[in-house]
Design an enzyme around this catalytic site. Structure first.
Site, PDB file in Angstrom:
ATOM      1  CG  ASP A 185      -2.216   0.702   1.134  1.00  0.00           C
ATOM      2  OD1 ASP A 185      -2.299   1.313   0.112  1.00  0.00           O
ATOM      3  OD2 ASP A 185      -2.469   1.249   2.082  1.00  0.00           O
ATOM      4  CG  ASN A 206      -7.375  -2.017  -5.790  1.00  0.00           C
ATOM      5  OD1 ASN A 206      -6.435  -2.627  -5.461  1.00  0.00           O
ATOM      6  ND2 ASN A 206      -7.764  -0.804  -4.707  1.00  0.00           N
TER       7      ASN A 206
END
Length: 324
Positions: free
Chosen positions: A98, A147
């Site tokens: 991330d 996503n």
């Protein structure tokens, strides 16, 4: 970016946050009783406190300080390595990659392909570190089902970086020399054909390798995995002609576990998340019931070997009771 601190920081669930000794970056890990900073660590602290100023005023002196700082970090890394090798190493590490966008934003990068290319390149370093510590299984979460809600340009940038990296792994001599097996888990059927083709090529090229299992979670969600496992279990029951009442009786944790995406992998001992977010966001929900968690503020593309070693050190310091 300077590295995060040597001093022990807060624990998840009882967070005691302290300022980092080596940089503004703060780590969250279980409260640990480490030795007092050594002479080289103290030198790192002094040098790091001057680093931002020297970066603003480039000079021969600042370059010398930078070289010295790198040398001291090298010494510190080797000291950590020696310490870690004296204690049990995790058999399976999961990593949530991330912070790519924030890292790119700080550097004025806006092209989606370029944003995720740097994160993909970090994988090579990560594999080096895991091979050095002889970690047999690593699972990387690179793209979630959620996503897909991002802009088309960003989704294309992420998938382009994944496709290129997986294709490169299939041809990488290091992967073959170290006998690393590459495979992917997730709802691969929703991915573009070119991405799936690259994944299948990497899996085929490394299928005989057995020293390390590198699993790439792409188009992956923890809830989706559990849902798919239950569906697979019920389909298997239907194929053998079981009545609904019998099939229901056969829904057990062990039966569901046999139908997970990578059922042959051991549950992760340690899960690392970069970028400062303190949550799993659905990563390996079923498998992480007894995992140790380590959260660091360092963004994934800036994640360094010393950050990785500190995560292993935090894991080794914890008392794993498995509910007992």
């Amino acid at each position: 970016m300077p590295l995060s601190g040597i001093q022990p920081l807060g624990a998840v669930g009882g967070v005691n946050e302290m300022n980092s000794a080596l940089s503004p970056v703060r780590e969250r890990e279980a409260t640990l009783a480490f030795d007092k900073p050594s002479d080289e660590q103290a030198a790192l602290i002094r040098l790091d406190s001057r680093q931002s100023a020297t970066e603003r005023r480039p000079s021969d002196k600042s370059m010398a300080s930078s070289l010295l700082l790198r040398f001291l970090y090298w010494i510190y890394e080797h000291r950590l390595l020696d310490q870690l090798k004296q204690r049990p190493i995790p058999h399976h590490i999961g990593i949530i990659l991330d912070g790519n966008r924030r890292h790119a934003h700080k550097r004025g990068v806006s092209d989606p392909c370029e944003i995720y290319q740097r994160g993909a390149e970090k994988l090579d370093e990560m594999l080096d570190w895991c091979v050095e510590l002889q970690i047999p299984a690593v699972t990387l979460w690179v793209f979630s089902t959620e996503n897909l809600k991002r802009s088309q340009a960003e989704v294309s940038g992420i998938l382009s970086a994944i496709e290129a990296k997986v294709a490169a792994l299939a041809r990488d001599p290091f992967v073959q020399q170290r006998r690393i097996r590459v495979r992917a888990i997730g709802r691969l059927d929703i991915l573009p054909e070119s991405v799936v083709a690259a994944i299948r090529a990497a899996e085929a090229a490394t299928t005989q390798n057995n020293s390390m299992a590198l699993t790439v979670a792409v188009a992956y969600g923890g809830r989706e995995e559990i849902t798919d496992a239950v569906r697979a279990l019920l389909k298997a029951e239907a194929q053998r002609g079981a009545a609904l009442s019998d099939a229901i009786e056969h829904i057990t944790p062990e039966a569901i576990g046999r139908h997970l995406y990578a059922a042959d992998l051991p549950d992760p001992d340690l899960i690392i998340r970069t970028s400062g977010e303190v949550r799993l966001s659905g990563f390996l929900l079923w498998q992480s019931v007894h995992s140790e968690f380590y959260f660091t503020d360092v963004l994934w593309p800036a994640f360094r070997k010393v950050d990785f070693l500190r995560a292993i050190r935090a894991y080794q310091a914890r008392n794993r009771r498995f509910g007992r």
